[in-house]
Design a protein around this motif. Structure first.
Motif, PDB file in Angstrom:
ATOM      1  N   GLY A  41       0.810  -1.209   0.000  1.00 25.66           N
ATOM      2  CA  GLY A  41       0.000   0.000   0.000  1.00 25.66           C
ATOM      3  C   GLY A  41       0.848   1.266   0.000  1.00 25.66           C
ATOM      4  N   PHE A  42       1.528   1.512   1.122  1.00 27.28           N
ATOM      5  CA  PHE A  42       2.309   2.744   1.226  1.00 27.28           C
ATOM      6  C   PHE A  42       3.477   2.753   0.255  1.00 27.28           C
ATOM      7  CE2 PHE A  42       0.201   2.922   5.369  1.00 27.28           C
ATOM      8  CZ  PHE A  42      -0.302   4.203   5.277  1.00 27.28           C
ATOM      9  N   GLY A  43       4.157   1.606   0.141  1.00 26.56           N
ATOM     10  CA  GLY A  43       5.305   1.552  -0.761  1.00 26.56           C
ATOM     11  C   GLY A  43       4.893   1.899  -2.179  1.00 26.56           C
ATOM     12  N   TRP A  95       0.480  19.788   4.248  1.00 28.88           N
ATOM     13  CA  TRP A  95       1.249  19.738   5.501  1.00 28.88           C
ATOM     14  C   TRP A  95       2.479  20.631   5.431  1.00 28.88           C
ATOM     15  CZ3 TRP A  95      -1.896  17.377   8.667  1.00 28.88           C
ATOM     16  CH2 TRP A  95      -2.658  16.267   8.257  1.00 28.88           C
ATOM     17  N   GLN A  96       2.623  21.385   4.348  1.00 33.65           N
ATOM     18  CA  GLN A  96       3.826  22.193   4.140  1.00 33.65           C
ATOM     19  C   GLN A  96       5.069  21.335   4.317  1.00 33.65           C
ATOM     20  OE1 GLN A  96       2.740  25.253   7.030  1.00 33.65           O
ATOM     21  NE2 GLN A  96       2.356  26.584   5.267  1.00 33.65           N
ATOM     22  N   TYR A 105      -3.400   8.841   7.848  1.00 37.86           N
ATOM     23  CA  TYR A 105      -3.841  10.229   8.078  1.00 37.86           C
ATOM     24  C   TYR A 105      -2.942  11.219   7.328  1.00 37.86           C
ATOM     25  CZ  TYR A 105      -7.116   8.819  11.738  1.00 37.86           C
ATOM     26  OH  TYR A 105      -8.171   8.271  12.417  1.00 37.86           O
ATOM     27  N   TYR A 106      -1.646  10.866   7.211  1.00 37.09           N
ATOM     28  CA  TYR A 106      -0.676  11.789   6.616  1.00 37.09           C
ATOM     29  C   TYR A 106      -0.816  11.867   5.095  1.00 37.09           C
ATOM     30  CZ  TYR A 106       3.967  13.880   5.773  1.00 37.09           C
ATOM     31  OH  TYR A 106       4.999  14.688   5.387  1.00 37.09           O
ATOM     32  N   TRP A 107      -0.982  10.709   4.436  1.00 33.02           N
ATOM     33  CA  TRP A 107      -0.999  10.696   2.967  1.00 33.02           C
ATOM     34  C   TRP A 107      -2.399  10.653   2.371  1.00 33.02           C
ATOM     35  CZ3 TRP A 107       3.632   7.679   4.488  1.00 33.02           C
ATOM     36  CH2 TRP A 107       4.809   8.375   4.188  1.00 33.02           C
ATOM     37  N   TYR A 108      -3.418  10.539   3.238  1.00 34.35           N
ATOM     38  CA  TYR A 108      -4.797  10.543   2.735  1.00 34.35           C
ATOM     39  C   TYR A 108      -5.062  11.764   1.852  1.00 34.35           C
ATOM     40  CZ  TYR A 108      -9.897   9.925   3.024  1.00 34.35           C
ATOM     41  OH  TYR A 108     -11.227   9.745   2.743  1.00 34.35           O
ATOM     42  N   THR A 120      -3.315  14.604  14.062  1.00 34.45           N
ATOM     43  CA  THR A 120      -3.547  13.163  14.235  1.00 34.45           C
ATOM     44  C   THR A 120      -2.376  12.300  13.758  1.00 34.45           C
ATOM     45  OG1 THR A 120      -5.867  13.654  13.915  1.00 34.45           O
ATOM     46  CG2 THR A 120      -5.235  11.345  13.908  1.00 34.45           C
ATOM     47  N   PRO A 121      -1.830  12.533  12.545  1.00 35.69           N
ATOM     48  CA  PRO A 121      -0.702  11.682  12.167  1.00 35.69           C
ATOM     49  C   PRO A 121       0.441  11.771  13.170  1.00 35.69           C
ATOM     50  CG  PRO A 121      -1.096  13.391  10.505  1.00 35.69           C
ATOM     51  CD  PRO A 121      -2.218  13.439  11.464  1.00 35.69           C
TER      52      PRO A 121
END
Lengths: 602, 198
Positions: free
Chosen positions: A111-113, A536-537, A437-440, A379-380
């Motif tokens: 998924g993330f990779g 997220w800058q 939460y970070y890459w959503y 949240t992340p």
């Protein structure tokens, strides 16, 4: 030649008109495949979690009928709603298999990779898009086979996720299905890992040298090597066990084996220990396959939300490389009690102590990265921050297990379960939540709700500890793992039996605590706050692409001008200086390709 | 054109490789681990055994020697087919690749004769651990041979059309298939002495 050019062109045109099936189902786009992996992985995590909920009920209330759904599972599993020991064993074996091979690894690596890695190195896609698709579908088939194994006569595999022979060889037919499922999963991970390594080596954009790679890319790169080299021995072992079961060979069957008072008819001469060696040769590196992507995600989130460069980036990279190398020579610390001898134990105990050093270096570097940062508690970041102590507990409780003498007492007790669950559940899974939460916003163009996110985080943290902390107490008291009644029949377990109820209720609490996440995940698709390309800058290259990125990712091929985490560089207009932006300092050296020493002194 | 994946055909300057070749080398690394694990299993089982038979007392050494020669020859013709493409001589490529595929068929026929002779004498994988590892190793190798043969036959037949549209990419494909083929050959070079002679 001119003619040929035309034919290839028309082929490409044909290529662009993709229908629904080619766009969303049999897609070769790394982002779609990444999301497919992530959603399938999350579904299997949920399924594996449900198996555990059934087990935990049985442990807290052994022999009592399961409320509501107990009778639905049939007489072969839960007659009258009361769980049979055989079914408990199936749940145990399949919970482990599903969580590791179908849940965490596909989500973390597949998924993330797949989604993040090509974006972070500025690539248009993975190096081999069609292999990538084949990898997902092989994984999917493996998952289907594993799921269907519950419905074969005799039920699913019930020899533990480790499938130790001779038990696994004489087990019911579910074990054969398990082995076939593993062959699909191993094929999938092989295709994936080749793809990841080639992508990182070949498709980095101009200026993105290895020491400028985001730490997440490093973690995936090293993970891919572990998968590439550690899985084939398990595949070999799976073939051998398959032969033992189907062709009646004796790779793992000793002569003179007596089962239920009867001599097993095999030619004999095999070695049950051989399986354990081959299995753990995979499964110890597999532990790092579970952890490294999580460390990569946490590093990204921490750098972004402390608004500081990672502390000791290079020492983290070298540690990860050393860790990967060492992970191939520690496997037999799982086998101290097999009677393999003190010399072997001494060797593997030493390597095990050595491997803890790079892990501590990485965690320390992440912890020190917090020092003096102006931390944003979104949240992340909360999940990433919680990862550090949770993983720390998991890691430190592993040290006594790595010492052969202490392991005599702790081996195969709940202490072991507590130890590795702290690493994987509140450790890795928290990091995976942080990553979601970070890459959503990158994947969907919308942020997830902060309120629901925090409603997800705090109860999850509480209940995770409610489940796993008591396991240490039970384990130290000598309660064995894999007991179908939770230890009721053992006198020495008596003083700590009440903890079974604490753990079970925490598990149900954890299930309820996931509701805000599920709601958030789906609701934010429609209702989430719309964001631009870099909400997220952040400084790494994936934030240059539009959210969500189109096919081919970037409008123009990006260039990497600097190291990945240039946050709060003195003399800059803003507190982040992206890797993909040319130099914008008013004063200072004009060379954009200058190494990382320059900004610090500017 | 940002959708095109770079370095599928041409070589990346700083790594000196194209994607296909690097991917093939990595795949072969994992194959080394696969067969390595089986060989390690062989060693462990043999060391732990009290009466391990000599390979030549059970297996047919002359047939296996013949098969070794056949496989090595097929590796030579494989290289020749690739070299012919480099010299732009497509007809010779067809000839050598055809020979490679034929030699593989010969190998498989001999292997089948060997297997059926064993079965005729009631020697099965379940008979002894030696036969178990013999059948497992040679069958897994045989599967690789069949896979390699399928790829080579494709590159000889329908796949060869690519020579007209993208000759460089086609040459790379043949080279990658060749790398795999030499590896399969190499595995046999290890299998032959370990199982038949030692």
């Amino acid at each position: 030649m001119g003619e040929n050019h035309e034919t290839t062109h028309s082929e490409e045109h044909h290529h662009q008109e993709l229908g629904f099936w080619r766009t969303y189902v049999f897609s070769v786009d790394h982002k779609v495949i990444g999301i497919q992996y992530a959603v399938t992985g999350l579904s299997f995590l949920f399924f594996g979690f449900c198996l555990m909920l059934l087990m935990r009920w049985q442990l807290a209330y052994p022999g009592e009928p399961f409320p509501l759904i107990g009778k639905l599972l049939g007489d072969s599993r839960m007659p009258g709603g009361i769980m049979l020991p055989e079914f408990y064993n199936q749940l145990g074996a399949m919970h482990g298999t599903i969580m590791v091979f179908l849940g965490v690894v596909p989500l973390a690596v597949g998924g993330f990779g797949n989604f993040v890695l090509p974006l972070q190195i500025g690539a248009p896609d993975m190096a081999f898009p069609r292999l990538n698709m084949a990898s997902y579908w092989s994984y999917f088939l493996g998952g289907v086979v594993m799921f269907l194994s519950f419905f074969v006569p005799g039920g699913a595999a019930q020899s533990g996720w480790t499938s130790y022979p001779p038990l696994s060889v004489i087990a019911e037919s579910g074990q054969t299905v398990w082995l076939l499922g593993m062959v699909f999963l191993i094929t999938s991970s092989l295709l994936g890992s080749v793809n990841f390594i080639v992508t990182v080596i070949q498709l980095r954009v101009e200026g993105l040298t290895f020491m400028r790679l985001p730490f997440f890319v490093w973690s995936q790169f090293v993970t891919a090597f572990l998968l590439l080299l550690a899985f084939p021995p398990l595949e070999a072992a799976a073939f051998m066990q398959l032969m033992d079961r189907v062709a009646n060979t004796s790779f793992f069957m000793p002569a003179g084996l007596v089962v239920s008072g009867q001599l097993v008819e095999v030619s004999g001469g095999g070695s049950p220990l051989l399986w354990q060696h081959l299995f753990w040769f995979l499964a110890h590196p597999e532990v790092y396959v579970l952890i490294l992507p999580a460390l990569g995600i946490v590093a990204e989130v921490i750098a972004n939300n402390t608004r500081k460069p990672l502390w000791g980036y290079k020492s983290m990279v070298y540690s990860v490389l050393f860790l990967a190398f060492m992970s191939f020579i520690v496997w037999a610390h799982h086998m101290f009690l097999t009677g393999m001898g003190t010399v072997m134990s001494a060797f593997f105990q030493t390597t095990t102590m050595i491997i803890s050093i790079p892990s501590v270096v990485i965690i320390t570097a992440l912890l020190l990265s917090l020092w003096g940062g102006s931390i944003r508690f979104n949240t992340p970041m909360l999940f990433a921050l919680a990862f550090l102590p949770m993983f720390g507990i998991g890691g430190l409780t592993g040290l006594p297990l790595g010492l052969a003498a202490a392991d005599i007492h702790l081996h195969d007790t709940y202490y072991v379960i507590g130890h590795f669950h702290y690493v994987v559940a509140p450790g890795t899974i928290f990091a995976l939540f942080a990553g979601i939460y970070y890459w959503y916003p990158k994947a969907t163009g919308r942020k997830m709700s902060e309120f629901l996110g925090k409603l997800h985080f705090w109860p999850s943290l509480l209940f995770m500890n409610g489940i796993f902390l008591p396991m240490f107490i039970q384990g130290l008291a000598g309660v064995q793992r894999r007991l179908f009644d939770g230890g009721v029949s053992y006198a020495h377990a008596e003083p700590v039996l009440f903890l079974n109820k604490v753990m079970t209720h925490s598990a149900w609490g954890l299930a309820i605590a996931q509701l805000p996440f599920v709601i958030n995940f789906f609701l934010s698709l429609k209702r989430g706050e719309k964001v631009g390309s870099n909400p997220w800058q952040a400084t790494t290259i994936e934030w240059l692409a539009p959210s969500p990125p189109p096919h081919g990712n970037f409008a123009n091929v990006p260039v990497a001008y600097r190291t990945p985490y240039e946050y709060s560089v003195p003399g800059q207009a803003s507190d982040y200086h992206p890797q993909f932006e040319p130099d914008r300092r008013v004063a200072g050296p004009p060379d954009p390709g200058e190494p990382e020493a320059a900004p610090a002194t500017a | 054109m940002s959708e095109a994946i770079p370095y599928t055909v041409d070589i990346r300057p700083d790594t000196g490789l194209n994607n296909v070749k690097l991917g093939m080398w990595l795949f072969l690394a994992s194959e080394v681990m696969l067969f390595g694990a089986l060989f390690a299993g062989y060693i462990l089982l043999r060391v732990g055994s009290e009466d391990w038979p000599a390979g030549n007392s059970i297996l047919n050494v002359p047939l296996a020697t013949l098969n070794t020669i056949v496989l090595i020859t097929s590796s030579v013709t494989m290289v020749m087919s690739w070299a012919s493409l480099l010299r732009k001589s497509f007809d010779k490529y067809r000839l050598y690749m055809g020979a490679t595929v034929l030699l593989v068929v010969v190998f498989l026929v001999i292997k089948t004769i060997e297997y059926s002779a064993k079965f005729d004498h009631h020697l099965y994988p379940s008979t002894s651990t030696f036969l178990a590892i013999y059948f497992t190793l040679t069958a897994l190798h045989g599967l690789h041979v069949i896979g390699g043969m399928a790829v080579n036959a494709y590159l000889w037949g329908p796949g060869a059309k690519m020579w007209r549209s993208a000759p460089e990419q086609f040459t790379n494909r043949v080279e990658a298939a060749g790398l795999f083929w030499h590896f399969v050959d190499l595995v046999w070079i290890f299998l032959f002495p370990v199982l038949y002679l030692l």
